[in-house]
Design a protein around this motif. Structure first.
Motif, short mmCIF file in Angstrom:
data_model
loop_
_atom_site.label_atom_id
_atom_site.label_comp_id
_atom_site.label_asym_id
_atom_site.label_seq_id
_atom_site.Cartn_x
_atom_site.Cartn_y
_atom_site.Cartn_z
N GLY A 180 0.84 -1.19 0.00
CA GLY A 180 0.00 0.00 0.00
C GLY A 180 0.88 1.23 0.00
N TYR A 181 0.30 2.38 -0.35
CA TYR A 181 1.04 3.64 -0.40
C TYR A 181 0.12 4.75 0.10
N GLY A 182 0.67 5.68 0.84
CA GLY A 182 -0.14 6.79 1.34
C GLY A 182 -1.24 6.29 2.25
N ALA A 183 -2.48 6.62 1.94
CA ALA A 183 -3.63 6.24 2.78
C ALA A 183 -3.87 4.73 2.80
N THR A 184 -3.32 3.99 1.84
CA THR A 184 -3.53 2.54 1.82
C THR A 184 -2.43 1.78 2.55
N TYR A 185 -1.40 2.47 3.03
CA TYR A 185 -0.33 1.84 3.79
C TYR A 185 -0.63 1.97 5.28
N ASN A 186 -0.48 0.91 6.00
CA ASN A 186 -0.72 0.87 7.43
C ASN A 186 -2.21 1.00 7.78
N HIS A 187 -3.07 0.74 6.81
CA HIS A 187 -4.51 0.69 7.03
C HIS A 187 -5.03 -0.57 6.34
N LYS A 188 -5.86 -1.32 7.01
CA LYS A 188 -6.40 -2.54 6.41
C LYS A 188 -7.26 -2.18 5.21
N THR A 189 -6.77 -2.55 4.05
CA THR A 189 -7.50 -2.36 2.80
C THR A 189 -7.25 -3.59 1.94
N TYR A 190 -8.04 -3.76 0.89
CA TYR A 190 -7.86 -4.91 0.01
C TYR A 190 -6.57 -4.75 -0.78
N LYS A 191 -5.74 -5.78 -0.68
CA LYS A 191 -4.47 -5.82 -1.42
C LYS A 191 -4.34 -7.23 -2.00
N SER A 192 -3.78 -7.30 -3.20
CA SER A 192 -3.63 -8.60 -3.86
C SER A 192 -2.38 -8.59 -4.72
N GLY A 233 -6.37 -10.22 0.25
CA GLY A 233 -7.15 -10.05 1.46
C GLY A 233 -7.06 -8.64 1.99
N GLN A 234 -7.54 -8.47 3.21
CA GLN A 234 -7.49 -7.19 3.90
C GLN A 234 -6.18 -7.14 4.69
N PHE A 235 -5.20 -6.40 4.18
CA PHE A 235 -3.89 -6.31 4.81
C PHE A 235 -3.56 -4.86 5.15
N SER A 236 -2.80 -4.67 6.23
CA SER A 236 -2.39 -3.32 6.62
C SER A 236 -1.30 -2.78 5.71
N ARG A 237 -0.31 -3.60 5.41
CA ARG A 237 0.84 -3.08 4.66
C ARG A 237 0.97 -3.65 3.25
N TYR A 238 0.98 -4.98 3.13
CA TYR A 238 1.23 -5.57 1.81
C TYR A 238 0.62 -6.96 1.67
N ALA A 239 0.44 -7.35 0.42
CA ALA A 239 0.05 -8.72 0.07
C ALA A 239 1.31 -9.41 -0.42
N GLY A 240 1.46 -10.67 -0.06
CA GLY A 240 2.63 -11.43 -0.47
C GLY A 240 3.48 -11.73 0.75
N PRO A 241 4.64 -12.25 0.56
CA PRO A 241 5.26 -12.55 -0.72
C PRO A 241 4.67 -13.80 -1.39
N VAL A 242 4.70 -13.77 -2.71
CA VAL A 242 4.31 -14.93 -3.52
C VAL A 242 5.50 -15.31 -4.39
N TYR A 243 5.60 -16.60 -4.72
CA TYR A 243 6.79 -17.12 -5.41
C TYR A 243 6.40 -17.96 -6.62
N VAL A 244 7.30 -17.96 -7.60
CA VAL A 244 7.16 -18.88 -8.73
C VAL A 244 8.57 -19.23 -9.21
N SER A 245 8.75 -20.50 -9.52
CA SER A 245 10.01 -20.96 -10.08
C SER A 245 9.92 -20.81 -11.60
N ALA A 246 10.79 -19.97 -12.15
CA ALA A 246 10.73 -19.70 -13.59
C ALA A 246 12.11 -19.49 -14.19
N PRO A 247 13.04 -20.43 -13.95
CA PRO A 247 14.37 -20.24 -14.55
C PRO A 247 14.29 -20.28 -16.08
N HIS A 248 14.92 -19.31 -16.70
CA HIS A 248 14.98 -19.20 -18.16
C HIS A 248 13.60 -18.99 -18.79
#
Length: 142
Positions: free
Chosen positions: A77-89, A105-120
């Motif tokens: 989130g950034y500005g008003a959406t950081y440190n406030h529970k809002t929808y983040k994906s 979901g409804q997160f205060s700071r960030y959604a993630g981390p999410v991972y994917v294996s994608a060499p090359h």
């Protein structure tokens, strides 16, 4: 105190001080290495505003580990959406659609981390913050 004794004490002080500096440097180096929100060994390879144009609501960050061949992403989130529970994906996938990871979901700071294996391979990555989005296709091809 004899000159030899003074030199021995001075040498000891210099060695201890040197050890403290080395220890502090090692501690900062390990802290810096562990500073990635994705874990040790991940370096940031992209930072993107959400949305691409207009009033910024968030930031999409992409990381990569050359050791594991995995990519990682977070949507902050950034500005008003950081440190406030809002929808983040955040969604990350191999561009050919074979593998994906998603967090939302409804997160205060960030959604993630999410991972994917994608060499090359290229990845697709998306971030949504309070109804605004940023979608990147076929990026960070390794």
């Amino acid at each position: 105190m004899r000159t030899r004794s003074k030199l021995a004490v001075l040498s000891g002080v210099v060695m201890v001080a040197g050890g403290l500096v080395t220890g502090a440097t090692a501690a900062s180096a390990s802290t810096a290495a562990a500073a990635s929100p994705c874990g040790s060994g991940y370096g940031r390879v992209g930072v993107y505003a959400i949305p691409k144009t207009g009033a910024r609501k968030g930031t999409l960050e992409v990381y990569y580990s050359s050791k594991t061949g995995k990519n990682c992403a977070l949507a902050y989130g950034y500005g008003a959406t950081y440190n406030h529970k809002t929808y983040k994906s955040v969604l990350i996938s191999v561009s050919d659609g074979t593998r994906a990871d998603h967090d939302y979901g409804q997160f205060s700071r960030y959604a993630g981390p999410v991972y994917v294996s994608a060499p090359h391979k290229c990845i697709d990555v998306s971030g949504w913050i309070v109804g605004t989005k940023r979608v990147l296709s076929r990026v960070h091809c390794s």
